[in-house]
Design an enzyme around this catalytic site. Structure first.
Site, PDB file in Angstrom:
ATOM      1  N   TYR A  60      22.008  20.870  21.500  1.00  0.00           N
ATOM      2  CA  TYR A  60      23.366  20.704  22.009  1.00  0.00           C
ATOM      3  C   TYR A  60      24.337  20.216  20.938  1.00  0.00           C
ATOM      4  O   TYR A  60      25.506  20.619  20.918  1.00  0.00           O
ATOM      5  CB  TYR A  60      23.366  19.751  23.212  1.00  0.00           C
ATOM      6  CG  TYR A  60      22.822  20.391  24.458  1.00  0.00           C
ATOM      7  CD1 TYR A  60      23.569  21.340  25.153  1.00  0.00           C
ATOM      8  CD2 TYR A  60      21.560  20.067  24.936  1.00  0.00           C
ATOM      9  CE1 TYR A  60      23.069  21.952  26.290  1.00  0.00           C
ATOM     10  CE2 TYR A  60      21.047  20.666  26.075  1.00  0.00           C
ATOM     11  CZ  TYR A  60      21.807  21.611  26.749  1.00  0.00           C
ATOM     12  OH  TYR A  60      21.304  22.214  27.872  1.00  0.00           O
ATOM     13  N   VAL A 102      27.336  31.825  34.374  1.00  0.00           N
ATOM     14  CA  VAL A 102      26.782  33.134  34.725  1.00  0.00           C
ATOM     15  C   VAL A 102      25.554  32.987  35.623  1.00  0.00           C
ATOM     16  O   VAL A 102      25.245  33.868  36.418  1.00  0.00           O
ATOM     17  CB  VAL A 102      26.414  33.930  33.452  1.00  0.00           C
ATOM     18  CG1 VAL A 102      25.958  35.339  33.797  1.00  0.00           C
ATOM     19  CG2 VAL A 102      27.583  33.976  32.474  1.00  0.00           C
ATOM     20  N   ASN A 131      22.919  32.120  38.546  1.00  0.00           N
ATOM     21  CA  ASN A 131      23.075  32.271  39.992  1.00  0.00           C
ATOM     22  C   ASN A 131      22.480  31.109  40.775  1.00  0.00           C
ATOM     23  O   ASN A 131      21.533  30.490  40.319  1.00  0.00           O
ATOM     24  CB  ASN A 131      22.417  33.582  40.433  1.00  0.00           C
ATOM     25  CG  ASN A 131      23.301  34.775  40.145  1.00  0.00           C
ATOM     26  OD1 ASN A 131      24.488  34.759  40.467  1.00  0.00           O
ATOM     27  ND2 ASN A 131      22.735  35.804  39.531  1.00  0.00           N
ATOM     28  N   PRO A 132      23.049  30.830  41.971  1.00  0.00           N
ATOM     29  CA  PRO A 132      24.204  31.490  42.587  1.00  0.00           C
ATOM     30  C   PRO A 132      25.499  31.074  41.896  1.00  0.00           C
ATOM     31  O   PRO A 132      25.862  29.907  41.921  1.00  0.00           O
ATOM     32  CB  PRO A 132      24.160  31.012  44.040  1.00  0.00           C
ATOM     33  CG  PRO A 132      23.437  29.690  43.975  1.00  0.00           C
ATOM     34  CD  PRO A 132      22.462  29.788  42.840  1.00  0.00           C
ATOM     35  N   SER A 184      31.376  34.049  36.412  1.00  0.00           N
ATOM     36  CA  SER A 184      31.439  35.513  36.233  1.00  0.00           C
ATOM     37  C   SER A 184      31.806  36.224  37.526  1.00  0.00           C
ATOM     38  O   SER A 184      32.258  37.372  37.510  1.00  0.00           O
ATOM     39  CB  SER A 184      30.116  36.049  35.682  1.00  0.00           C
ATOM     40  OG  SER A 184      29.015  35.632  36.467  1.00  0.00           O
ATOM     41  N   THR A 202      32.431  44.462  40.985  1.00  0.00           N
ATOM     42  CA  THR A 202      33.575  45.371  40.947  1.00  0.00           C
ATOM     43  C   THR A 202      33.276  46.575  40.064  1.00  0.00           C
ATOM     44  O   THR A 202      33.616  47.717  40.408  1.00  0.00           O
ATOM     45  CB  THR A 202      34.826  44.618  40.455  1.00  0.00           C
ATOM     46  OG1 THR A 202      35.172  43.611  41.414  1.00  0.00           O
ATOM     47  CG2 THR A 202      36.003  45.559  40.259  1.00  0.00           C
ATOM     48  N   ARG A 238      33.188  50.470  41.278  1.00  0.00           N
ATOM     49  CA  ARG A 238      33.961  51.527  40.618  1.00  0.00           C
ATOM     50  C   ARG A 238      33.042  52.658  40.153  1.00  0.00           C
ATOM     51  O   ARG A 238      33.373  53.839  40.301  1.00  0.00           O
ATOM     52  CB  ARG A 238      34.738  50.949  39.435  1.00  0.00           C
ATOM     53  CG  ARG A 238      35.842  49.975  39.830  1.00  0.00           C
ATOM     54  CD  ARG A 238      36.495  49.357  38.614  1.00  0.00           C
ATOM     55  NE  ARG A 238      37.225  50.364  37.841  1.00  0.00           N
ATOM     56  CZ  ARG A 238      37.631  50.171  36.591  1.00  0.00           C
ATOM     57  NH1 ARG A 238      37.372  49.027  35.969  1.00  0.00           N
ATOM     58  NH2 ARG A 238      38.293  51.122  35.959  1.00  0.00           N
ATOM     59  N   HIS A 260      29.530  36.334  44.972  1.00  0.00           N
ATOM     60  CA  HIS A 260      28.697  37.267  44.205  1.00  0.00           C
ATOM     61  C   HIS A 260      27.342  37.269  44.905  1.00  0.00           C
ATOM     62  O   HIS A 260      26.433  36.535  44.552  1.00  0.00           O
ATOM     63  CB  HIS A 260      28.564  36.799  42.756  1.00  0.00           C
ATOM     64  CG  HIS A 260      27.574  37.598  41.947  1.00  0.00           C
ATOM     65  ND1 HIS A 260      27.638  38.973  41.847  1.00  0.00           N
ATOM     66  CD2 HIS A 260      26.492  37.214  41.218  1.00  0.00           C
ATOM     67  CE1 HIS A 260      26.635  39.398  41.073  1.00  0.00           C
ATOM     68  NE2 HIS A 260      25.922  38.350  40.691  1.00  0.00           N
TER      69      HIS A 260
END
EC number: 1.1.1.27
Length: 316
Positions: free
Chosen positions: A67, A120, A122-123, A145, A151, A155, A177
């Site tokens: 870190y 990023v 999850n959840p 994210s 999306t 598309r 998400h």
């Protein structure tokens, strides 16, 4: 960001973290990339493998570290944590990843107090909220994210269905998400033509049920990839790269990142995927797009799903 060198740290060197590092490297978005992982040898291996290809891209230093090596990062991307196994949903990971984040976020904040945090793992909506609370950062500098990838999937599937360039398909997936996400059909168009009119006047070959079928395919896309290859990596890495690009280049781009709602859409104190203006300071504006009554209802229901699950962890 008006500076010569951009430092990006990635916490987690698993499939998503390592592929994200590769995507950032290929796009030339950073002058320094630091990879941190509890498995130090794995992080070193990823950094070595990437570094062996730097002669083919713009100059970049890629290191594995701790870190303290992330000190003064401009952006910190958190991909660490347990991923869903076949048969699990993203929400099944809450408790495991909450415990992991309690160890990560304070360390990130300690060394990069002025950074933008991009979650990023999850959840993602719940963990972005957790990161917001643990970091003490202003909400505009804590981003998830969200439904940026969903999306893109939407598309892509619409482009395949209508046999049209995906770049001419304009639409959003909103909300969680995950399984309660909603397809914003009222905002969907192909070069300004509603999908209904496009289907009726131009396509004329639709079987009629695509408005039910395609959103379900979007929801199940990650699970199908998991069943086949065991993990997702490429598309989410590209989604993260797109968000980072919008920040670094101060694009004022509209992306459906996970953002904190403060009364927008009648929803309070929850992170979820909503069209937001993204630039060098993070989230510049949250947009209240006009949805149909049914979509508004579904969005609120998605928020309730997230709140119910957020209540399972002792975050204050």
């Amino acid at each position: 960001m008006n500076k010569k060198g951009i430092k990006i740290s990635i916490i987690g060197s698993g499939f998503v973290g390592s592929t994200t590092a590769y995507a950032l490297m290929m796009e030339g978005l950073a002058s320094e990339i630091v990879i941190v992982d509890i498995n130090k040898e794995k992080a070193k291996g990823e950094a070595m493998d990437l570094s062996h290809g730097v002669s083919f891209v713009k100059p970049v230093d890629i290191i594995a570290g701790d870190y303290e090596d992330t000190k003064d990062s401009d952006i910190v991307i958190i991909t660490a944590g347990a991923g869903p196994k076949p048969g699990e949903t993203r929400l099944d990971l809450i408790n495991k990843n909450y415990e992991i984040f309690k160890g990560i976020v304070p360390e990130v904040v300690k060394y990069s107090p002025k950074s933008i945090l991009l979650v990023v793992s999850n959840p993602v909506d719940i963990l972005t909220y957790v990161t917001y609370k643990l970091s003490g950062f202003p909400q505009e500098r804590v981003i998830g994210s969200g439904t940026v990838l969903d999306t893109s999937r939407f598309r892509y599937l619409l482009g395949e269905h209508f046999k049209i360039d995906v770049r001419n398909v304009h639409t959003y997936i909103l909300g969680e998400h995950g399984d309660s996400e909603i397809a914003a059909w009222s905002l969907t168009n192909i070069a300004g033509i509603s999908v209904e009119d496009y289907c009726k006047d131009i396509c004329k070959g639709c079987e009629g049920n695509f408005k039910n079928r395609i959103p379900e395919e979007v929801k199940n896309a990650a699970y199908e990839v998991l069943e086949r290859k065991g993990y997702t990596s490429y598309a989410i890495a590209l989604a993260v790269r797109r968000i980072v690009e919008a920040i670094i280049r101060d694009e004022d781009s509209i992306l459906t990142v996970s953002t904190l709602l403060r009364g927008e859409y009648g929803i309070n104190d929850i992170y979820m995927g909503i069209p937001s203006v993204i630039g060098e300071t993070g989230i510049k504006r949250v947009l209240e797009v006009k949805l149909s009554k049914d979509e508004e209802k579904q969005l609120k229901e998605s928020a309730e799903v997230l709140k119910e699950n957020l209540n399972k962890i002792p975050i204050k």
